[in-house]
Design an enzyme around this catalytic site. Structure first.
Site, PDB file in Angstrom:
ATOM      1  N   CYS A   6     -17.448  -8.733  10.905  1.00 54.74           N
ATOM      2  CA  CYS A   6     -16.802  -9.715  11.698  1.00 54.74           C
ATOM      3  C   CYS A   6     -15.920  -9.176  12.881  1.00 54.74           C
ATOM      4  O   CYS A   6     -14.936  -9.905  13.389  1.00 54.74           O
ATOM      5  CB  CYS A   6     -15.638 -10.180  10.517  1.00 54.74           C
ATOM      6  SG  CYS A   6     -14.259  -9.174  10.017  1.00 54.74           S
ATOM      7  N   ASP A  42      -3.785   0.883   6.283  1.00 56.25           N
ATOM      8  CA  ASP A  42      -2.949   0.487   5.304  1.00 56.25           C
ATOM      9  C   ASP A  42      -2.388  -0.791   5.325  1.00 56.25           C
ATOM     10  O   ASP A  42      -2.351  -1.341   4.125  1.00 56.25           O
ATOM     11  CB  ASP A  42      -1.448   1.484   5.580  1.00 56.25           C
ATOM     12  CG  ASP A  42      -1.589   2.866   5.508  1.00 56.25           C
ATOM     13  OD1 ASP A  42      -2.843   3.308   4.772  1.00 56.25           O
ATOM     14  OD2 ASP A  42      -1.002   3.716   5.893  1.00 56.25           O
ATOM     15  N   ASP A  51       0.845  -1.086   0.053  1.00 57.07           N
ATOM     16  CA  ASP A  51       0.152  -0.203   0.122  1.00 57.07           C
ATOM     17  C   ASP A  51       0.806   1.261   0.089  1.00 57.07           C
ATOM     18  O   ASP A  51       1.995   1.279   0.765  1.00 57.07           O
ATOM     19  CB  ASP A  51      -0.778   0.050   1.145  1.00 57.07           C
ATOM     20  CG  ASP A  51      -1.654   1.252   1.342  1.00 57.07           C
ATOM     21  OD1 ASP A  51      -2.708   1.001   0.657  1.00 57.07           O
ATOM     22  OD2 ASP A  51      -1.683   2.294   2.076  1.00 57.07           O
ATOM     23  N   CYS A  61     -14.511  -3.553  10.775  1.00 56.66           N
ATOM     24  CA  CYS A  61     -15.417  -4.177  10.281  1.00 56.66           C
ATOM     25  C   CYS A  61     -16.634  -4.432  11.130  1.00 56.66           C
ATOM     26  O   CYS A  61     -16.447  -5.182  12.189  1.00 56.66           O
ATOM     27  CB  CYS A  61     -14.953  -5.536   9.591  1.00 56.66           C
ATOM     28  SG  CYS A  61     -16.020  -6.442   8.857  1.00 56.66           S
ATOM     29  N   CYS A  77     -13.246 -10.747   6.430  1.00 51.51           N
ATOM     30  CA  CYS A  77     -14.455 -11.459   5.862  1.00 51.51           C
ATOM     31  C   CYS A  77     -14.854 -10.973   4.507  1.00 51.51           C
ATOM     32  O   CYS A  77     -15.753 -11.584   4.015  1.00 51.51           O
ATOM     33  CB  CYS A  77     -15.713 -11.140   6.758  1.00 51.51           C
ATOM     34  SG  CYS A  77     -16.227  -9.428   6.625  1.00 51.51           S
ATOM     35  N   CYS A  88     -12.819  -5.548   3.806  1.00 49.61           N
ATOM     36  CA  CYS A  88     -12.501  -5.933   5.051  1.00 49.61           C
ATOM     37  C   CYS A  88     -11.467  -7.379   4.467  1.00 49.61           C
ATOM     38  O   CYS A  88     -11.981  -8.023   3.923  1.00 49.61           O
ATOM     39  CB  CYS A  88     -13.709  -6.391   5.690  1.00 49.61           C
ATOM     40  SG  CYS A  88     -12.941  -7.389   7.239  1.00 49.61           S
ATOM     41  N   GLU A 137      -1.493  -0.856  -5.970  1.00 49.32           N
ATOM     42  CA  GLU A 137      -2.604  -0.553  -6.417  1.00 49.32           C
ATOM     43  C   GLU A 137      -2.304   0.290  -7.765  1.00 49.32           C
ATOM     44  O   GLU A 137      -1.389   0.763  -7.893  1.00 49.32           O
ATOM     45  CB  GLU A 137      -3.348   0.302  -5.546  1.00 49.32           C
ATOM     46  CG  GLU A 137      -2.631   1.460  -4.793  1.00 49.32           C
ATOM     47  CD  GLU A 137      -3.029   1.657  -3.466  1.00 49.32           C
ATOM     48  OE1 GLU A 137      -4.397   1.955  -3.081  1.00 49.32           O
ATOM     49  OE2 GLU A 137      -2.168   2.188  -2.592  1.00 49.32           O
TER      50      GLU A 137
HETATM   51 ZN   LIG Z   1     -15.056  -8.092   8.044  1.00 50.62          ZN
END
Ligand SMILES: [Zn+2]
Length: 344
Positions: free
Chosen positions: A279, A286, A116, A276, A260, A257, A204
């Site tokens: 989860c 980052d 990242d 999140c 999950c 996330c 990215e």
């Molecule tokens: Zn999650």
């Protein structure tokens, strides 16, 4: 393959006048024709002694691990030389043809890491063992940015067309060049290490909208660094027998996330932690993004989209990625514009 090497020159005032007369008063780089370049190169003794040149070369060689090969199998032929000026410093660039032994296989086959790119933390890296490595933005960069802001304000206060404004502009340009040097040096070291350590690296795509929309200085300087980092990674992974995978520009590495696979509709840049609701994952922003990028390599999606990758995620099920041709240094990834400026 051909490769370019760039050295700073420190000509005497008399030599400087000669160079300036060649370059005109332009503050932009001015390139000589190939023949003239070769003549100049042959006459390089005019600018600096062989001993100085040797010293310079050795310093650069030591500073960049990517140049270690030079001593091992360095057969090179100089194709051209170019002299240019940036912010009152002269540089000479040699384009050389070299025989580089590129290994068939990376020294650590199967090793993978996601990267990242950020402003405060230059690179956040998470590898296939879950090891997190953070490469901080150079301290000199932050100090340099403060000074740059001050110089920028000083410049804008001076009367247009005045000698003082010209002086302020020169100071500003020198500071810019210095910051670029510091940043590129840090990037060279980091990208060399990463290319040697991991067979597959995932980054990215460049956020073009972000570059245009956000005019803040630190951001602008960092954005320029993103392009540099990716360019360096592309050719250095090639040298090491590895590969660079570039995530599609619509892949929401920050909003997804890593625990999950759930996705937030939005995530502001000020939110430095990914929390999140589904989860309960609680992770640095980052690091979460780097894990998502790393996992893209394992998804196998790149083989399906290797020729362009312009498919939007969600439609085909898996996020598309494309692979940069490892041995081809590329200019900054331009092209279509992503619609995730403030949230990516
Ligand atoms: Zn999650």
């Amino acid at each position: 393959m051909t490769q370019a090497f760039r050295f700073a020159l420190d000509p005497t005032p008399a030599q400087q006048r000669a160079l300036v007369s060649h370059a005109g008063a332009s503050r932009f780089a001015w390139n000589w024709g190939l023949a003239a370049c070769q003549d100049r190169y042959a006459a390089e003794g005019k600018w600096w002694s062989a001993a100085q040149m040797h010293k310079r070369w050795n310093a650069i060689k030591k500073a960049d691990p990517a140049l270690a090969w030079w001593e091992e199998n360095g057969t090179a032929r100089i194709l051209s030389a170019t002299v240019a000026r940036t912010a009152h410093r002269w540089h000479v660039s040699f384009t050389v043809e070299i025989d580089r032994a590129v290994p068939d296989r990376h020294a650590r086959p199967g090793s993978t890491a996601g990267i990242d790119l950020g402003v405060k933390t230059l690179l956040t890296v998470v590898d296939d063992h879950g090891t997190v490595t953070e490469i901080p933005g150079a301290k000199a960069l932050h100090a340099g940015l403060r000074k740059l802001r001050r110089l920028s304000r000083a410049h804008s206060r001076k009367a247009k067309g005045s000698a003082n404004r010209a002086k302020a502009a020169a100071r500003l340009a020198r500071r810019h060049a210095r910051i670029t040097n510091v940043r590129n040096d840090a990037l060279h070291k980091a990208t060399s290490t990463l290319a040697q350590r991991y067979e597959t690296l995932v980054v990215e795509d460049l956020n073009v909208t972000g570059m245009v929309a956000n005019r803040r200085l630190a951001r602008a300087v960092a954005d320029a660094g993103f392009g540099q980092a990716r360019r360096m990674l592309a050719y250095k992974t090639g040298w090491c027998g590895g590969r660079l995978v570039v995530a599609d520009r619509w892949y929401p590495s920050s909003k997804t996330c890593s625990g999950c696979g759930g996705r937030k509709p939005s995530l502001s840049l000020s939110e430095r932690t990914y929390r999140c609701d589904a989860c309960g994952l609680n992770l640095g922003r980052d690091v979460n993004a780097a894990i998502n990028l790393r996992d893209l390599a394992a998804s196998g999606a790149e083989s399906r989209n290797a020729c362009g990758g312009g498919v939007r995620p969600g439609r085909a099920g898996r996020p598309p990625v494309k692979q940069e041709p490892g041995t081809t240094p590329r200019a900054g990834q331009a092209g279509a514009v992503a619609a995730q400026a403030a949230t990516a």
